[in-house]
Design an enzyme around this catalytic site. Structure first.
Site, PDB file in Angstrom:
ATOM      1  N   GLY A  19       0.796  -1.224   0.000  1.00  0.00           N
ATOM      2  CA  GLY A  19       0.000   0.000   0.000  1.00  0.00           C
ATOM      3  C   GLY A  19       0.830   1.277   0.000  1.00  0.00           C
ATOM      4  CG  ASN A  20       0.787   3.371  -2.636  1.00  0.00           C
ATOM      5  OD1 ASN A  20      -0.243   3.923  -3.008  1.00  0.00           O
ATOM      6  ND2 ASN A  20       1.257   2.276  -3.221  1.00  0.00           N
TER       7      ASN A  20
ATOM      8  CB  SER B 198       9.228   2.031  -3.933  1.00  0.00           C
ATOM      9  OG  SER B 198       8.937   0.731  -4.366  1.00  0.00           O
ATOM     10  N   GLY B 199       8.760   0.202  -1.127  1.00  0.00           N
ATOM     11  CA  GLY B 199       9.386  -0.948  -0.480  1.00  0.00           C
ATOM     12  C   GLY B 199       9.987  -0.704   0.891  1.00  0.00           C
TER      13      GLY B 199
ATOM     14  CB  SER C 249       4.760   4.631  -3.864  1.00  0.00           C
ATOM     15  OG  SER C 249       3.748   3.744  -4.297  1.00  0.00           O
ATOM     16  CB  SER C 250       5.701   0.709  -7.815  1.00  0.00           C
ATOM     17  OG  SER C 250       4.901   0.064  -6.849  1.00  0.00           O
ATOM     18  CG  ASP C 251       0.719   1.463  -6.849  1.00  0.00           C
ATOM     19  OD1 ASP C 251       0.714   0.896  -7.958  1.00  0.00           O
ATOM     20  OD2 ASP C 251       0.629   0.864  -5.782  1.00  0.00           O
TER      21      ASP C 251
ATOM     22  CG  HIS D 274      -3.044   1.092  -3.743  1.00  0.00           C
ATOM     23  ND1 HIS D 274      -4.166   0.391  -4.147  1.00  0.00           N
ATOM     24  CD2 HIS D 274      -1.985   0.294  -4.031  1.00  0.00           C
ATOM     25  CE1 HIS D 274      -3.794  -0.771  -4.661  1.00  0.00           C
ATOM     26  NE2 HIS D 274      -2.474  -0.855  -4.601  1.00  0.00           N
TER      27      HIS D 274
ATOM     28  CG  HIS E 228      -2.500  -4.874  -1.998  1.00  0.00           C
ATOM     29  ND1 HIS E 228      -1.470  -5.546  -2.584  1.00  0.00           N
ATOM     30  CD2 HIS E 228      -2.762  -3.833  -2.822  1.00  0.00           C
ATOM     31  CE1 HIS E 228      -1.104  -4.934  -3.716  1.00  0.00           C
ATOM     32  NE2 HIS E 228      -1.876  -3.884  -3.875  1.00  0.00           N
TER      33      HIS E 228
ATOM     34  CG  ASP F  46     -24.985   5.602   8.152  1.00  0.00           C
ATOM     35  OD1 ASP F  46     -26.066   6.172   7.925  1.00  0.00           O
ATOM     36  OD2 ASP F  46     -24.819   4.789   9.084  1.00  0.00           O
TER      37      ASP F  46
ATOM     38  CG  HIS G 216      -4.168  -3.664  -8.185  1.00  0.00           C
ATOM     39  ND1 HIS G 216      -3.433  -2.719  -8.857  1.00  0.00           N
ATOM     40  CD2 HIS G 216      -3.594  -3.776  -6.963  1.00  0.00           C
ATOM     41  CE1 HIS G 216      -2.443  -2.306  -8.088  1.00  0.00           C
ATOM     42  NE2 HIS G 216      -2.520  -2.922  -6.934  1.00  0.00           N
TER      43      HIS G 216
ATOM     44  CE1 TYR H 163     -23.955   9.117  13.198  1.00  0.00           C
ATOM     45  CE2 TYR H 163     -22.151  10.578  12.623  1.00  0.00           C
ATOM     46  CZ  TYR H 163     -22.607   9.404  13.182  1.00  0.00           C
ATOM     47  OH  TYR H 163     -21.705   8.517  13.704  1.00  0.00           O
TER      48      TYR H 163
END
Ligand SMILES: [Zn+2]
Length: 217
Positions: A14-15, A31-32, A60-62, A81, A83, A106, A155, A213
């Protein structure tokens, strides 16, 4: 740091990124690198054309997917992002998450959309940029300000919000909605989507102009 605490990521999965709209640059996780090793100086600052402005680590690769979202969704301030397993399960099943109950309503007044599966030419081309393109395509008839989350087919989830904190919150909410919807279908495969009057009631009492609310601010 909140992502592993909330159980949404393990190891380096994730990132998260956060944008400065005045300077048009965003900071993103390198990344990583495991979350417990991360500090502010490790963040990589990039512009919207993916050029590094500050930082010595590889981003990050994304990152390109984040940049596509910032360029096309002008009011967002953060992107996440993960997983997270229940969200990923729906993405792998290539299914939007139906709005089955009031917990879902909601937070958002419609299904959580799932993108189309990417073509081979997109995968072999500029993959992370095309991932962003797929998200934009899924939102051609949906407002990114109303639905702040998406499943990228095969993904996993991307979420956003006006702030990075809201984007993280949306990832946590999405995982809960994904889990509840899966249980709903396992108990009753014929379960019906929430009826319109309940969707409107629950969404509007939290988000409408006459919302009631929570506590008054
Ligand atoms: Zn991923």
């Amino acid at each position: 740091m909140e992502l592993p605490q909330r159980g949404l990521v393990v190891y380096t999965f994730g990132n998260v990124s956060a944008i400065d709209r005045e300077r048009n640059v965003f900071a993103i996780k390198p990344s990583g690198v495991p979350y417990e090793d991360l500090g502010p100086d490790d963040m990589v600052v990039v512009d919207l054309e993916n050029r590094v402005v500050e930082g010595s680590m590889r981003y990050s690769s994304d990152t390109k997917t984040h940049a596509v979202l910032y360029r096309n969704f002008p009011s967002i301030g953060g992107v996440v992002h993960t997983h997270a397993p229940y969200s990923v399960a729906w993405a792998q099943a290539v299914r939007s998450i139906p709005i089955y109950g009031t917990t879902h309503a909601d937070h958002l007044a419609g299904d959580v959309p799932c993108t189309d599966i990417m073509s081979d030419s997109m995968i072999q081309g500029d993959y992370e940029e095309e991932t962003g393109t797929q998200i934009l395509h899924a939102f051609r008839d949906i407002s990114y300000e109303v639905i702040e989350m998406v499943l990228v087919a095969c993904h996993g989830p991307f979420t956003w919000g006006q702030t990075p904190e809201k984007a993280v919150y949306n990832s946590v909410v999405l995982e809960e909605l994904a889990k509840m919807a899966m249980f709903t279908e396992s108990i009753n495969p014929e379960a019906q989507r929430l009826k319109k009057s309940l969707i409107e009631k629950h969404y509007m009492r939290k988000h409408g102009k006459d919302s009631y609310y929570g506590q008054k601010k």
